[in-house]
Design an enzyme around this catalytic site. Structure first.
Site: not given
Length: 984
Positions: A222, A296
């Site tokens: 992230h 993702d």
């Protein structure tokens, strides 16, 4: 049509030939292809491109956001949404609105690794994967997956981005950790397959993530692009193993991770999610995966900050906006998740088509897969989601029942030196508890104290704590860390570690860790710990189950899902004994209905509203599991102190079976007498009296022609004022006046002898047959104390209550407990002239210093239940045998049933004729128990496995308050309990 059928047959043949079936095809694949073809044939290029995008929708944002989502759906005709934060009600509302706005039904996805709670408020939270990785029985994981599938289906979710199949071989992994099933590839694969089978049985598509494996990274994708440095051979052998097993099992989709894997992709700056080599060459071609491939989230730093060095591509594309989306499509992804700019991405894709970098056939390939997936999920028959009762449907007893079963099977025992675990001896072990960590421990501590006295020890300094611990020979140390989410910190602080090592060096310690197993890596030496229990999470359920395991109400079953240095190996886990102590669970665990049992609440309300008693306790257990335990009302009508689990009641005649009868059975077992003996044969003071020839069997069955009772106290009162005579009472204790009746009231010490003499001299009833009498229990008190050379209260406590852990069962409770813990009985205005609180209500028992065989015991519902459960288990409880099976059977027999006498020996039994109301007339004749004058009741039924305890102070404010008795409240509750049985 023939062309399509021939093509389909060919595809199926090829799939079988190469050992890989298409997971997106349904049984009626012809109808599926017809539906897919009918839609794709009518699509424009723009509509096809729109199907590739899955946008993030929030239901906790403002109108600006929801308007934006709706506009994107209409303008670009996107293929799906991933719902993020919000509430179930709002998600259903906007799900329906968004679906209505879409020409082709939207594919709805969700991150629900541990259930909907991962994103949605007011939904059910199940355990993390690491906890589930400790479970040996994979059928439980399949059940878990199925339940998550049911909940997703209820919310209109078609794809759940789970399971996480990353093999967490790096303890420092900041993003996977507790989200992984562990570090053993076989365990991870088996758990993943089981979860997938359960989820997809509800036609909710599973999604294996994060391909090719995010388990051995020490950075968060992230925030940056993590690197996996393993060789291709290692990745093929370990990281890819679960994927192969899932492909065989038919998983519908895979999520591509944002990773740098130099052994798989030469360009170390290129995330695997954008790598044609990884996604097309490896995943699609070599591994032959035919399901959907999701990126993702494309807004994650691990991919969004990627700078492409492809010079040729850069020449054709105008700018970098949307370039990541195009690269993802070119790599082999089908669904572009969380695009940062849909319009820019569409422009880049169209530009690539124009420049022949991308073909429409490639887009058709993904669109066809997306449409097949929509059909697989049932979207060809789309219906709006029903909004009514959505929260209650997502938070059911079924969920709690499953959660408890998962936790019970996961908790792992890692060390058990000298079999200190579970705790058996509750007399010799004086137990203390020390808390470490910074999170809640209330449920754990409360449950520990349901089994024994466990004292909390704290102090400002370690020296203070060590000094206090010298009074104890066993210490439970609980390490509690936040259970908010799987990323929360789990490490021991330096202070925690220092305290832990010093405490374990000087004390026998059971360490219970409510945190990630990796927390154990902080401990360098386990030598001084006697036992180590790993509970994985600090949830209320984990705390409750752990306490039950520590005391042997249930045994340990879990195995360690990861290695803990050189101390404990992955797969290790000791089994601990089940000592058959009462456990705690749900009615449904034992074939009963929570909803039906909750009808007891309405009965309790009637009791309180009509002032039949100011408060009450009700407990129900079945098959050794407490399934209902509630407190109602207050101590008195002043409503100052609420009834709690720790409130003690005057048990009145329930004392007969929990106090006197237990010791009478013990004496009979030790061959001090036989039940055929006469009272005169074992009690010399009865020789020659009218009670000489009464047999023990007759006396305890209330068939000995004994009078019901004698109001001994009246003989000590002034005939005019009705107040205690100074001849018999003083306001201060002395040697001559040493029997405490109540506050500031002491009876003559020798009056105990007078009471016994009055019983001996009392005339017999002329009529034969049944007459309930307390006299046998007066007589046996004296007999037992003569035989054992100890008082009855000491005998009961040492032989039964203390070893059972029935710490509140006691005579004269003010000697052990604060008055504020003891429920008052009556405002006595006829003998003691005060509120009776902590003094036995029964006048005769009071005149014997509060200790008698017919009355005198105080206790709470759980401790009464322990004695009753011991009886129900034929004299066995907590790893110890108290009485023999034959003894229980002998005393639980109605010897004079043919004479219409229902009683056993000491024990009451169900009524024989309709006039009597000993029970609800709905229990088996094998059942037994007793009621008490103060409004108490304890009953056990071997046939149904039920123990029922009802405690109240119905004599408040005075004895004339007979509503509870007249309305048969106790047996009405018993009827509700019996009616709540749904499975025998």
């Amino acid at each position: 049509m023939k062309k399509y059928i021939s093509l389909l047959i060919l595809l199926l043949f090829v799939s079988v030939l190469f050992g890989q079936r298409n997971p997106l095809l349904v049984k009626d694949s012809i109808a599926q292809q017809k539906w897919t073809d009918s839609i794709i044939s009518q699509m424009s290029l723009n509509q096809k491109i729109g199907q590739l995008f899955m946008l993030a929708a929030y239901t906790n944002k403002d109108k600006k956001h929801t308007d934006y989502i709706e506009s994107v759906i209409k303008k670009y005709e996107i293929g799906g949404l991933i719902f993020m934060q919000g509430t179930p009600e709002k998600q259903v509302k906007w799900n329906n609105k968004y679906q209505k706005a879409s020409k082709v039904p939207l594919l709805i996805a969700f991150d629900g690794e541990w259930g909907l709670d991962m994103r949605l408020q007011n939904t059910y939270r199940f355990p993390w994967n690491m906890t589930l990785g400790a479970i040996r029985d994979d059928k439980l994981i399949e059940t878990f997956g199925k339940r998550v599938g049911e909940q997703c289906k209820r919310m209109g979710i078609h794809v759940n981005f789970a399971p996480v199949v990353d093999i967490n071989t790096n303890p420092k992994n900041p993003i996977i950790g507790n989200r992984s099933f562990g570090e053993n590839k076989y365990n991870v694969a088996n758990k993943s397959v089981a979860f997938t089978n359960g989820l997809q049985s509800e036609y909710v598509m599973a999604c294996a993530k994060h391909f090719p494996g995010h388990g051995d990274t020490d950075s968060d994708s992230h925030k940056m692009l993590p690197t996996v440095k393993f060789t291709a051979e290692r990745i093929d052998s370990v990281e890819l193993y679960p994927y192969r097993q899932l492909f065989k099992a038919g998983i519908g989709s895979v999520m591509a991770a944002h990773l740098s894997v130099p052994s798989l992709e030469d360009n170390v700056k290129l995330p695997t999610s954008l790598s044609h080599t990884v996604l097309t060459d490896l995943l699609k071609n070599k591994m032959q995966f035919k399901g959907l491939i999701f990126t993702d989230a494309l807004n994650m730093k691990g991919v969004s900050e990627f700078v492409d060095d492809d010079v040729e591509l850069s020449k054709i594309l105008k700018n970098n906006k949307g370039k990541v989306d195009l690269k993802a499509l070119l790599a082999g992804n089908d669904v572009l998740l969380f695009s940062e700019d849909v319009q820019a991405a569409i422009n880049q894709i169209k530009n690539a088509l124009k420049n022949k970098i991308l073909t429409e056939e490639r887009i058709d390939e993904s669109v066809r897969k997306i449409l097949n997936a929509k059909y697989w999920c049932g979207l060809q028959n789309y219906k709006p989601i029903i909004s009514e009762n959505v929260v209650s449907d997502l938070n059911t007893i079924k969920d709690t029942q499953l959660h408890q079963e998962l936790i019970e099977n996961a908790i792992t025992l890692l060390k058990n030196e000298n079999v200190v675990f579970p705790i058996r001896d509750l007399v010799e072990n004086k137990i203390a508890y020390v808390k470490l960590g910074d999170s809640d421990n209330k449920v754990f501590l409360d449950r520990l104290n349901d089994y024994a006295n466990v004292d909390v020890i704290d102090g400002e300094t370690l020296s203070d704590v060590l000094l206090k611990l010298k009074a104890y020979n066993l210490v439970i140390v609980g390490f509690h860390k936040s259970n908010a989410n799987p990323w929360k910190g789990y490490h021991f602080s330096k202070k925690d570690l220092e305290w832990l090592q010093k405490i374990s060096k000087h004390n026998r310690v059971i360490l219970n860790v409510f945190a990630s197993p990796y927390a154990l890596l902080d401990i360098k030496d386990f030598t001084n710990f006697k036992a180590v229990l790993l509970s994985y999470q600090n949830s209320k359920i984990s705390q409750s189950k752990s306490a039950q395991i520590i005391f042997g109400a249930i045994g340990t079953k879990g195995k360690l899902p990861v290695n803990i240095g050189n101390h404990f190996s992955e797969g290790f886990g000791l089994r601990s004994a089940n000592l058959m102590r009462l456990s705690f669970g749900l009615p449904e665990d034992v074939g009963m209905s929570t909803q039906k049992l909750n009808k007891i609440d309405s009965i309790a309300k009637v009791v309180l509203d009509r002032r039949m008693a100011p408060g009450l306790q009700v407990l129900v257990s079945r098959y050794g599991t407490v399934i209902f335990r509630k407190n109602y009302g207050y101590f008195t009508d002043k409503k100052k102190i609420k009834i709690s689990d720790n409130s003690l009641y005057d048990l009145a005649s329930v004392t007969k079976i929990l106090g006197a009868t237990s010791m009478i059975m013990k004496a009979e077992e030790e061959q001090k007498f036989e039940i055929k003996n006469t009272l005169g044969e074992i009690m010399p003071w009865l020789k020659g009296s009218n009670k000489d020839t009464i047999t023990i069997k007759e006396a305890l069955s209330h068939n000995g022609r004994l009078k019901a009772w004698i109001p001994f106290y009246k003989e000590t009162l002034d005939s005019i004022t009705n107040k205690p005579l100074v001849k018999y009472y003083k306001t201060k204790r002395s040697e001559k006046f040493n029997v405490k009746i109540a506050d500031d009231l002491f009876l003559r010490t020798d009056y105990k002898d007078t009471i016994m003499q009055r019983i001996v001299e009392a005339p017999q009833r002329e009529r034969k047959g049944y007459k309930y009498s307390g006299f046998p229990f007066y007589l046996f008190k004296k007999y037992l104390e003569n035989q054992y050379k100890k008082s009855l209260d000491v005998l009961n406590d040492s032989l039964f209550y203390a070893p059972l852990g029935a710490k509140t069962l006691t005579y004269n409770p003010l000697n052990k407990f604060k008055k504020s813990q003891i429920v008052p009985t009556e405002k006595d205005n006829y003998y003691r002239y005060q509120l009776l609180q902590g003094y036995v209500h029964d006048m005769g028992a009071a005149m014997l210093d509060g200790v008698n065989g017919n009355a005198g015991l105080f206790g709470n519902s759980i401790d009464v239940a322990k004695m009753m459960q011991m009886y129900l288990q034929n004299g066995y409880y907590g790893g110890k045998r108290y009485l023999k099976t034959r003894t229980i059977k002998k005393f639980n027999t109605a010897y004079y049933k043919d004479d219409n006498i229902r009683r056993g020996l000491g024990f009451d039994k169900p009524q024989i004729n309709k006039k009597e109301k000993a029970t609800c007339d709905c229990v088996s004749y094998e059942s037994f128990g007793h009621s008490g004058f103060t409004g108490t009741y304890a009953w056990a039924d071997p046939d149904s496995g039920i123990v029922y305890v009802f405690l109240s102070n119905r004599v408040y404010p005075n004895m004339s308050n007979r509503g509870l008795t007249k309305q048969d409240i106790r047996t009405k509750v018993q009827r509700i309990i019996q009616d709540a049985i749904i499975q025998n």
